[in-house]
Scaffold this active site. Structure first.
Site, PDB file in Angstrom:
ATOM      1  N   GLU A  78      -6.740  28.418  30.049  1.00 49.16           N
ATOM      2  CA  GLU A  78      -5.523  27.808  29.526  1.00 49.16           C
ATOM      3  C   GLU A  78      -5.725  27.155  28.160  1.00 49.16           C
ATOM      4  O   GLU A  78      -4.747  26.850  27.463  1.00 49.16           O
ATOM      5  CB  GLU A  78      -4.999  26.762  30.518  1.00 49.16           C
ATOM      6  N   GLU A 109     -23.351  32.769  45.539  1.00 43.41           N
ATOM      7  CA  GLU A 109     -23.585  31.355  45.238  1.00 43.41           C
ATOM      8  C   GLU A 109     -24.984  30.883  45.637  1.00 43.41           C
ATOM      9  O   GLU A 109     -25.357  29.753  45.344  1.00 43.41           O
ATOM     10  CB  GLU A 109     -22.548  30.477  45.931  1.00 43.41           C
TER      11      GLU A 109
END
Length: 271
Positions: A78, A109
């Site tokens: 953004e 992960e």
């Protein structure tokens, strides 16, 4: 047991009606902002060190897995349209790569070495900052990444939702937003995810303001990527210059940003 894995304060959820479920979720969500408030000093300390490094050309990296990684990517993605900054000023990296944005990648992960390799793919220098995001504070991908970054001289911080975690111990500026048990036990996309989003909003917004990407309270460098934003930019120019909508819009489209349009108008007026 960690707070994020502790049992919900509610039970027999399947027996509750929809209104009751929504009420209790909302009650839990109300706790998040207060938990973030308790970490304002920690957030301030981190941002205060990010800004001067970015003024010297440094970038901001977010690293995370699962929901945490997706939230980092969301915040990073953004920044260019909102503040008109290059796409690589703020970079979101998720364990498992871009395919993990939509679909979980098995065991991604658990590799403590991969995050640093992922960062290196973008290049790095001593003015960069790496923020590890992990609700549990125990994700090997994230811990390994911030440790390697710190050893390389980069600034390191983290956002976690447990106290005294290995992740917090690995960074210089930990942010520990402890929001309590999730409504659905262990579902950290809920309160923990909301807390992480709030903190990320604070970090990126405050940093961009201090880097001069906001004037007054306006996004003067936003990208004009759709009609709504052109209309918003036109209104900003009208307020700043006193021009009517037609001339303000023309000036905006000619110069490509609110900042440049207002500067061009001011220079012409002065001339």
């Amino acid at each position: 047991m960690s707070t994020t894995e502790s049992s919900s304060l509610y039970d027999n959820l399947e027996k509750m009606d929809v209104g009751t479920l929504l009420h209790h979720i909302n009650e839990e969500d109300k706790k998040v902002a207060h938990a973030v408030e308790g970490q304002l000093k920690a957030i301030e300390a981190l941002v205060s060190h990010i800004v001067p490094r970015m003024e010297k050309g440094g970038r901001l990296f977010y690293i995370g897995a699962g929901t945490s990684g997706r939230l980092g990517i969301l915040d990073a993605s953004e920044c260019p349209p909102t503040y008109g900054v290059p796409f690589d000023w703020v970079v979101g990296i998720i364990a498992g790569g871009d395919q993990a944005i939509r679909k979980a990648v098995e065991n991604a992960e658990d590799d403590p070495n991969q995050a640093w390799q992922d960062i290196q793919a973008f290049g790095f220098d001593e003015n960069d900052t790496v923020i590890g995001i992990a609700a549990s504070g125990t994700t090997p991908y994230v811990i390994g990444g911030v440790k390697a970054a710190r050893e390389a001289g980069l600034l390191t911080g983290c956002i976690t939702c447990n106290s005294n975690t290995p992740l917090a111990a690995a960074v210089e500026y930990p942010i520990e937003v402890v929001v309590g048990p999730e409504f659905v036990t262990g579902s950290t996309r809920m309160k923990a995810g909301t807390a992480q989003k709030l903190v990320l909003n604070m970090i990126s917004t405050t940093t961009m303001i201090k880097l001069g990407r906001v004037k007054g309270n306006k996004m003067v460098d936003m990208q004009l990527s759709n009609a709504k934003l052109v209309k918003r930019g036109t209104k900003m120019i009208m307020e700043a210059t006193g021009l009517d909508a037609e001339h303000a819009s023309s000036l905006l489209l000619e110069h490509g940003s609110v900042r440049k349009a207002v500067e061009a108008y001011s220079n012409t007026f002065k001339g």
